[in-house]
Each structure stands twice: as C-alpha cells, then as structure tokens.
Motif scaffolding. Structure first.
Motif, PDB file in Angstrom:
ATOM      1  N   GLU A   4      -1.616  -2.852   7.312  1.00  0.00           N
ATOM      2  CA  GLU A   4      -0.288  -2.693   6.732  1.00  0.00           C
ATOM      3  C   GLU A   4      -0.095  -3.616   5.533  1.00  0.00           C
ATOM      4  O   GLU A   4       0.515  -3.218   4.523  1.00  0.00           O
ATOM      5  CB  GLU A   4       0.786  -2.955   7.787  1.00  0.00           C
ATOM      6  N   GLU A   5      -0.598  -4.842   5.629  1.00  0.00           N
ATOM      7  CA  GLU A   5      -0.495  -5.755   4.485  1.00  0.00           C
ATOM      8  C   GLU A   5      -1.346  -5.266   3.323  1.00  0.00           C
ATOM      9  O   GLU A   5      -0.940  -5.367   2.156  1.00  0.00           O
ATOM     10  CB  GLU A   5      -0.899  -7.168   4.907  1.00  0.00           C
ATOM     11  N   VAL A   6      -2.526  -4.723   3.626  1.00  0.00           N
ATOM     12  CA  VAL A   6      -3.352  -4.149   2.559  1.00  0.00           C
ATOM     13  C   VAL A   6      -2.604  -3.016   1.877  1.00  0.00           C
ATOM     14  O   VAL A   6      -2.572  -2.915   0.641  1.00  0.00           O
ATOM     15  CB  VAL A   6      -4.703  -3.646   3.116  1.00  0.00           C
ATOM     16  N   ALA A   7      -1.963  -2.167   2.668  1.00  0.00           N
ATOM     17  CA  ALA A   7      -1.221  -1.040   2.104  1.00  0.00           C
ATOM     18  C   ALA A   7      -0.090  -1.514   1.197  1.00  0.00           C
ATOM     19  O   ALA A   7       0.148  -0.941   0.117  1.00  0.00           O
ATOM     20  CB  ALA A   7      -0.669  -0.164   3.226  1.00  0.00           C
ATOM     21  N   SER A   8       0.616  -2.563   1.601  1.00  0.00           N
ATOM     22  CA  SER A   8       1.703  -3.095   0.774  1.00  0.00           C
ATOM     23  C   SER A   8       1.167  -3.617  -0.555  1.00  0.00           C
ATOM     24  O   SER A   8       1.767  -3.404  -1.612  1.00  0.00           O
ATOM     25  CB  SER A   8       2.418  -4.220   1.525  1.00  0.00           C
ATOM     26  N   ILE A   9       0.032  -4.302  -0.492  1.00  0.00           N
ATOM     27  CA  ILE A   9      -0.571  -4.857  -1.707  1.00  0.00           C
ATOM     28  C   ILE A   9      -1.006  -3.748  -2.648  1.00  0.00           C
ATOM     29  O   ILE A   9      -0.724  -3.774  -3.859  1.00  0.00           O
ATOM     30  CB  ILE A   9      -1.763  -5.764  -1.331  1.00  0.00           C
ATOM     31  N   VAL A  10      -1.689  -2.741  -2.106  1.00  0.00           N
ATOM     32  CA  VAL A  10      -2.181  -1.651  -2.943  1.00  0.00           C
ATOM     33  C   VAL A  10      -1.016  -0.868  -3.549  1.00  0.00           C
ATOM     34  O   VAL A  10      -1.033  -0.518  -4.737  1.00  0.00           O
ATOM     35  CB  VAL A  10      -3.115  -0.726  -2.141  1.00  0.00           C
ATOM     36  N   ALA A  11       0.009  -0.606  -2.753  1.00  0.00           N
ATOM     37  CA  ALA A  11       1.169   0.133  -3.271  1.00  0.00           C
ATOM     38  C   ALA A  11       1.845  -0.624  -4.412  1.00  0.00           C
ATOM     39  O   ALA A  11       2.240  -0.025  -5.428  1.00  0.00           O
ATOM     40  CB  ALA A  11       2.167   0.400  -2.150  1.00  0.00           C
ATOM     41  N   ALA A  12       1.972  -1.938  -4.264  1.00  0.00           N
ATOM     42  CA  ALA A  12       2.596  -2.742  -5.316  1.00  0.00           C
ATOM     43  C   ALA A  12       1.754  -2.727  -6.581  1.00  0.00           C
ATOM     44  O   ALA A  12       2.284  -2.600  -7.700  1.00  0.00           O
ATOM     45  CB  ALA A  12       2.807  -4.175  -4.819  1.00  0.00           C
ATOM     46  N   CYS A  13       0.441  -2.846  -6.414  1.00  0.00           N
ATOM     47  CA  CYS A  13      -0.441  -2.824  -7.583  1.00  0.00           C
ATOM     48  C   CYS A  13      -0.406  -1.456  -8.258  1.00  0.00           C
ATOM     49  O   CYS A  13      -0.476  -1.361  -9.495  1.00  0.00           O
ATOM     50  CB  CYS A  13      -1.865  -3.185  -7.169  1.00  0.00           C
TER      51      CYS A  13
END
Length: 471
Positions: free
Chosen positions: A52-61
């Motif tokens: 979930e944290e990876v997904a948040s990071i990728v979405a923000a980028c």
C-alpha cells in the motif's frame, strides 16, 4: 511526456503522507554500480514497508511526473538500478519489505516479499525441507524482486530453469499506483494475458514487483560434483550430452572453465587451490543432485570413464565430501573476482545455441587477435549456452591502454553472437548499459511491440526511465 526532477518540495510532500522515516537521503550503496562504472544521482530514497505504501508513492510520482528507479540489492551489472543522468528520480528501495509471508511445503511453494534476499528464501525453503534452486554468487545480498525483474539465471538453469520458471504469481504496483494482487498458487490458469511473464524480466519498467509466489522443489537426497579436464569446448559439449543421457534430470549444473580462468586465479588469487598439477586447456564442473538409490561417486566415475574412452576427458577429480564440493564451487565463483583484478577491456554476457559454441570461441579469439594480442577468459554456464566471454589486455598491460579499442571489441563480439542467433543480454539483463545493443540487434517487430507495451502500461514513462528501452 517529459519527466520532472524530484524537488525538495515533492520529497517533503511524500514524507508528510507516509510513515516517519520512509523518505530519507539515499546512502552511497543506493547509488553504486558494483563495477564502478556509473554513480546514481544523490537524492531522496523511499523505503516503504507495505504494498500500500508503494502504491501511494507510485501514484504520487505519476501525478507529479517524477521518475522512479526501483532498487533491490544493488547487485545488477548493467545499470538497471541507478540513473546517472536526467531529471532527478526517486529511488524506491524495497529492502524493508523482506518477509516470507507464507510457505506451503505440500504445494511446493512459498510467498516472499520482494526485499527478501535470495539466501533468505533459500533458507526458508530448506527449513521446510524443500529447495529453492535459484543460485547466484550474490545470493546473500541480491533480492527476489531484483531476481525476478531481471529474470536471473545462475548456475542451475539447466535443471530448474531461470527465475521466470520458478514463479507462479506476483504482487506488483503498476505505473498509476494500481495494485495487482496476482499471488496465485495455481499451476494452471489461462484466464487472459499473463501479466506475470510480462513483468518478469522487464527490469521495473512496467511495474514494481512487491512480492512473489515462488516454486519450490524436493531436496536431492545427495549431491555430487567433479572437475573434469577436457581438451576443447567440443569435448565439453559432447560430455554434457552424455551426462544428460546417463543421468536424465539429475545434472544440476554444467560449467565451462577455460585454462585462462585458472591462469587469472593463479595470478591474482594464489590462495585458491588449483585442481590439477598440470595446466588443462579447459575444465567442466559437473554438479549432480541424486536420489538415494543411486551411488553418486559411481555415477561420476561412469561419466568420466565414458568420456575418457571417447577421448573427451583427460583427467578428473571427484569431490569426496561436501567440503570438497564447496571448494570446487569456490574456484568457479572466484573467477569474476580474478577478472576484476586483472581488469577487462570489454566484458560480454552472451548466450548461443549450444552447437554454435565450439566454433564461436576460437573464431572470436582469432578475430580479436587482428585488433590486438588480447587475452580472452571464456567461462560460464555451458548447460544453458550462457557464456561470459571477457577480453583482457596482454599480460603486463592495462585495460586503459586499450580504451580506444573497447567499442570495436564489443561490436565484434556482439556482431558474431547475433549472426549465430545468440543474445548479447543473456542473464544480466539490459539495464541502461545495453539499450543501444537492444536497438541494434533486436528484431524490429519485437522492438516495436516492446515500445507499444511500455506506452500502454507506463504512458508517462516514470518507471525506471532510460532502462531497457532508450529514448
């Protein structure tokens, strides 16, 4: 679409929306190439603990058009894990995602997060009485995510296949932050496109692998190994065929070692014990995994005697115990160290159809001699056709003396490999070092399809920009 450089303001935004300590300044290890050729750009690194944290990071980028460079163990040899030029990216390290989530011994599978080291997965399998057979010299530091992203091979491909063959399913984050939860335990599932095989070997350019369902195997009841001196690669190839006929499905590794490898070891690592009193032009290291009903030593003796009777085997040493078997592998695994100490003019990770190997080696050596009196150290995984064909200065010379010839050497070797139906990116991948080679040698139809897939799955080009596909 042009990428934006990662700014302090964007780093602060990420830090504010993630658990404390997730965003920090990258350490030197996150920016280093093992061969010292490139250095990544200093900047922030993200260290998530969950998909979930990876997904948040990728979405923000994705929203900010900031590039992401996935980082596993940093052991890659083609620059796929670092970006030396271009808009400053975010390094995304999965080292904190390092749990073995589940293990199902009766199903011969386990689920591991991408940050688990290969050694960690091997140990978890062993504790359950199983074998995870992917084996690399860097297994204490390379990670499962990186192994799958590069479709790593190693020494046991002849028996167990490469990383792709050892994976049932994946969990991954796609370029828009979508989580694909594909950790299937099914051996058969033909419901649509196989995203698993698409992401494996894509080097993080199509999605960020966060976990994998991995295939385990029964542990062999006994292992055995021998070093066999052979007169030439043709003899080694014939001996491989005999070994597979006499011991079907039991040959775990079949490594080719040149006499130059032994010379380099003697020059740079004299503490590594030489196997034979008299130099041999070529060696093969045969490693077997056998059931209880077979006598390991007799199996190797029979292989040697069959080869000797045909003029294929000149001498042999059989490992009498596991310690001696480990010594054989120590010799093999120290060859790259010796190579680094000598200093290569040009190194090549190539694969060829097996029947082309015996003619290729002397032909390439002869052609290189027209450029300069180079020394060639050829060794590798004969069982699957993957050779490390590395070119060195004459004894007493230095690689920098031939810097202006490096490109000509690489082009000569790679052109010969391509003309024989081989690959110039056998097991290390493409990364950023070999993008020009892919453009030159890839089938045009394949290259166009690759670009179309990249455009469809990562239209903004944020995932590992500049890796695999140039431009």
């Amino acid at each position: 679409m042009a990428l934006n450089a990662l700014t302090p303001e964007f780093a602060a935004f990420l830090a504010a929306h993630l658990p404390e300590g997730t965003i920090r300044e990258a350490e030197p290890r996150h920016l280093a190439d093992p061969r010292g050729r490139w250095t990544g750009q200093a900047g922030p690194v993200a260290l998530p603990r969950s998909v979930e944290e990876v997904a948040s990071i990728v979405a923000a980028c994705a929203s900010a058009s900031v590039g992401i460079v996935p980082w596993g163990g940093g052991t890659g040899l083609v620059g796929g894990q670092l970006m030396a030029n271009g808009p400053l990216p975010l390094v995304l390290s999965l080292e904190r995602m390092n749990r073995v989530r589940d293990i199902f011994p009766e199903e011969n599978m386990l689920v591991a997060e991408a940050g688990c080291t290969l050694q960690q997965v091997q140990d978890a399998a062993a504790a359950a009485g199983r074998l995870f057979p992917l084996t690399l010299a860097s297994q204490g530091s390379c990670t499962i995510g990186g192994n799958l992203a590069t479709n790593a091979g190693g020494v046991n491909v002849i028996r167990y296949g490469n990383a792709r063959s050892l994976c049932l399913g994946l969990e991954a984050v796609l370029a828009d932050g979508t989580i694909w939860r594909g950790l299937t335990r099914l051996r058969k599932d033909n419901a649509g496109y196989d995203l698993r095989d698409l992401l494996i070997g894509a080097e993080g350019t199509l999605g960020v692998i966060t976990a994998a369902a991995l295939i385990l195997h029964p542990r062999p009841a006994q292992n055995a190994a021998a070093l066999i001196a052979v007169p030439h690669p043709t003899a080694a190839l014939t001996l491989l065929s005999i070994a597979q006929e006499q011991l079907p499905g039991m040959v775990s590794a079949f490594e080719l070692i040149s006499g130059m490898s032994l010379q380099f070891l003697a020059e740079t690592l004299p503490e590594v014990r030489q196997p034979f009193a008299e130099p041999s032009p070529w060696l093969v290291l045969v490693d077997l995994g056998l059931p209880e009903r077979l006598e390991a030593e007799q199996a190797l003796i029979r292989l040697y005697e069959t080869g000797a009777a045909k003029g294929l085997a000149l001498d042999a040493i059989l490992a009498q115990n596991e310690t001696q078997r480990a010594q054989f592998w120590t010799l093999r695994e120290n060859i790259p160290t010796a190579n680094r100490r000598i200093g290569a003019v040009s190194s090549h990770d190539i694969s060829l159809p097996l029947s082309e190997i015996p003619a290729f080696i002397p032909a390439a050596q002869k052609a290189l001699g027209d450029i300069a009196p180079f020394r060639v150290n050829c060794f590798g995984h004969l069982g699957d056709g993957n050779l490390h064909f590395n070119v060195f200065p004459p004894k007493g010379g230095h690689k920098d003396d031939h810097a202006d010839q490096r490109e000509a050497v690489k082009r000569l070797v790679h052109d010969m490999v391509a003309s024989l139906g081989g690959s110039v990116a056998a097991e290390h991948g493409v990364g950023r070092f070999k993008t020009a080679d892919i453009t030159r040698y890839a089938d045009p139809g394949k290259l166009a399809a690759m670009r179309a897939v990249k455009a469809a799955l990562d239209p903004a080009g944020i995932l590992n920009p500049g890796a695999v596909l140039a431009g």
